[in-house]
Design an enzyme around this catalytic site. Structure first.
Site, short mmCIF file in Angstrom:
data_model
loop_
_atom_site.label_atom_id
_atom_site.label_comp_id
_atom_site.label_asym_id
_atom_site.label_seq_id
_atom_site.Cartn_x
_atom_site.Cartn_y
_atom_site.Cartn_z
N LYS A 118 0.83 -1.21 0.00
CA LYS A 118 0.00 0.00 0.00
C LYS A 118 0.86 1.25 0.00
O LYS A 118 0.68 2.16 -0.83
CB LYS A 118 -0.93 0.03 1.22
CG LYS A 118 -1.90 1.21 1.22
CD LYS A 118 -2.41 1.53 2.60
CE LYS A 118 -1.53 2.57 3.24
NZ LYS A 118 -2.13 3.17 4.47
N ASP A 137 -6.06 0.62 0.12
CA ASP A 137 -6.14 0.68 1.57
C ASP A 137 -7.49 0.11 1.99
O ASP A 137 -8.18 -0.52 1.18
CB ASP A 137 -5.94 2.11 2.09
CG ASP A 137 -7.16 2.98 1.83
OD1 ASP A 137 -8.00 2.61 0.97
OD2 ASP A 137 -7.28 4.02 2.49
#
Length: 213
Positions: A118, A137
């Site tokens: 991420k 996310d």
């Protein structure tokens, strides 16, 4: 996605997007801001990042700070003790192995403490203008599953599924659009479905998903 692009105009941007804009896409500030942002509210991330960058604006300066000092500067971000250790260790590695610069590849970014896909994807998108990455996310994972784009159990699975499920032109924008929408409308609890402009594409409301646009 085009509808979301119009609707998020004027909404509060995610904290790391603001850090990126304010720093003119500085890779170091984007990296550190993203590290601090995990499981932390945007206002807290923004304030902690500002305090930390005022004390040390370069990897060299930040590596010279003690872990305790970093802890005090970034408190009360979530897991601030772990993040302080990761920040210091990351800065040391940047200085010792990357000439004080943030690397621009996924493989190199993943060698930094506390950096997962991420964080690496967001740094590549915001700081290096990559058009080949999708940052996933919790908001992106939740909403893309709610909309029926993917059927996945983890953010990493969602990232890989989204490459196949979405048009390439949208990859760099997916995080910005869905995070902004997730914070304001498609919230984890009590989503504001009545105020959602993409509800006609949402299987949650009993409507069939149509197309990729």
């Amino acid at each position: 996605m085009r509808t979301l692009a119009r609707e998020i105009d004027g909404l509060e941007l995610p904290a790391v997007e603001k850090i990126s804009e304010a720093s003119q896409e500085d890779p170091f500030q984007v990296l550190i801001g993203t590290l601090l942002s995990a499981r932390t509210q945007d206002a807290t991330t923004a304030a902690a990042s500002e305090r930390l960058f005022k004390a040390a604006s370069t990897p060299q300066a930040m590596a010279a700070l003690t872990v305790k000092r970093i802890e005090r500067l970034i408190y009360p971000v979530s897991f601030y003790r772990n993040k302080a250790r990761h920040v210091k260790a990351t800065c040391r590695i940047l200085v010792e192995h990357f000439d004080g610069r943030v690397p621009g590849t996924m493989e190199e970014l993943l060698t930094l403490p506390g950096v997962g896909r991420k964080t690496a994807n967001l740094v590549l998108i915001l700081a290096f203008k990559s058009a080949r990455n999708i940052c996933v996310d919790t908001h992106v994972h939740r909403i893309s599953n709610r909309l029926g784009w993917v059927k996945t159990k983890t953010p990493d699975e969602t990232e890989q599924a989204l490459y196949a499920a979405t048009a390439r032109e949208w990859w760099p924008s997916i995080n910005l659009y869905l995070v902004t929408w997730g914070q304001n409308v498609c919230r984890p609890v009590y989503p504001r479905c009545g105020a959602c402009v993409i509800r006609e594409w949402c299987p949650r409301l009993g409507v069939t998903v149509v197309g990729r646009s």
